[in-house]
Enzyme design. Structure first.
Site, PDB file in Angstrom:
ATOM      1  N   ASP A  32      33.070  30.397  45.502  1.00  0.00           N
ATOM      2  CA  ASP A  32      33.867  31.616  45.618  1.00  0.00           C
ATOM      3  C   ASP A  32      33.133  32.874  45.169  1.00  0.00           C
ATOM      4  OD1 ASP A  32      33.909  31.402  42.836  1.00  0.00           O
ATOM      5  OD2 ASP A  32      36.039  30.895  42.734  1.00  0.00           O
ATOM      6  N   ASP A 142      35.639  20.193  41.240  1.00  0.00           N
ATOM      7  CA  ASP A 142      35.329  20.997  42.420  1.00  0.00           C
ATOM      8  C   ASP A 142      33.857  21.388  42.335  1.00  0.00           C
ATOM      9  OD1 ASP A 142      36.118  22.187  44.788  1.00  0.00           O
ATOM     10  OD2 ASP A 142      37.220  23.828  43.847  1.00  0.00           O
TER      11      ASP A 142
END
Length: 177
Positions: A32, A142
């Site tokens: 991100d 993640d």
């Protein structure tokens, strides 16, 4: 390179010296571009938070600089916080992690050994937890992989690299399918 190898040695040493805890979990991938939550001094039990970088992805910035995912922020994940393979069965990398009980800042910077099952059976990854993963489920890891999907934080890669708002490819899952 010397500091890089020292970090690997510390990670492996920490794995060997910690109490053995095991269980099952879930792995996914993301990138991100946001400053990792373990880059904030307040979130780290040690005196050294995870590095964060300027817009170029390589110049280190002070831990107090606000995340590029905030409207006035200029701090992003460093380009070198991505996985690398040692051989066909071992890799190193970085994760956002959520453990049983939810977000736990005391787990910032800890190293973990992930032993994969199913399609990746026989493969192991040594990872450092650099992000708290507040939107993850329990025991969810993640893995930070460029192009892995921006998830809920759509601002980071668009302000750092002029990426589309949803990142490259799918917002959840990224360019890899």
């Amino acid at each position: 390179m010397k500091a890089f190898l020292a970090a690997i040695a510390l990670c492996v040493l920490a794995i060997g010296s910690e109490a053995k805890v095991s269980g099952s979990g879930t792995t996914t991938r993301y990138w991100d571009c946001c400053k990792p939550s373990c880059s904030w001094k307040e979130n780290v039990a040690t005196s050294t938070p995870v590095n964060s970088c300027s817009k170029d992805g390589t110049t280190k910035v002070d831990p107090s600089v606000t995340s590029g995912c905030d409207s006035d922020g200029t701090s992003y994940v460093c380009n070198n916080l991505q996985p690398w393979a040692v051989n066909d069965t071992l890799a190193y990398g970085y994760v956002a992690a959520s453990f049983t009980g939810g977000v736990d800042n005391s787990k910032c910077c800890v190293c973990l050994k992930l032993t994969f099952t199913n399609a990746l059976a026989g493969k192991t990854m040594i990872v450092q937890n650099v992000n708290t993963g507040g939107d993850l489920s329990s025991n969810h890891f993640d893995i930070q992989i460029p192009g892995g999907g921006v998830g809920i934080f759509t601002r980071g890669c668009s302000t750092q690299w002029n990426a589309p708002q949803s990142g490259w490819g799918q917002q959840y899952g990224g360019a890899f399918h």
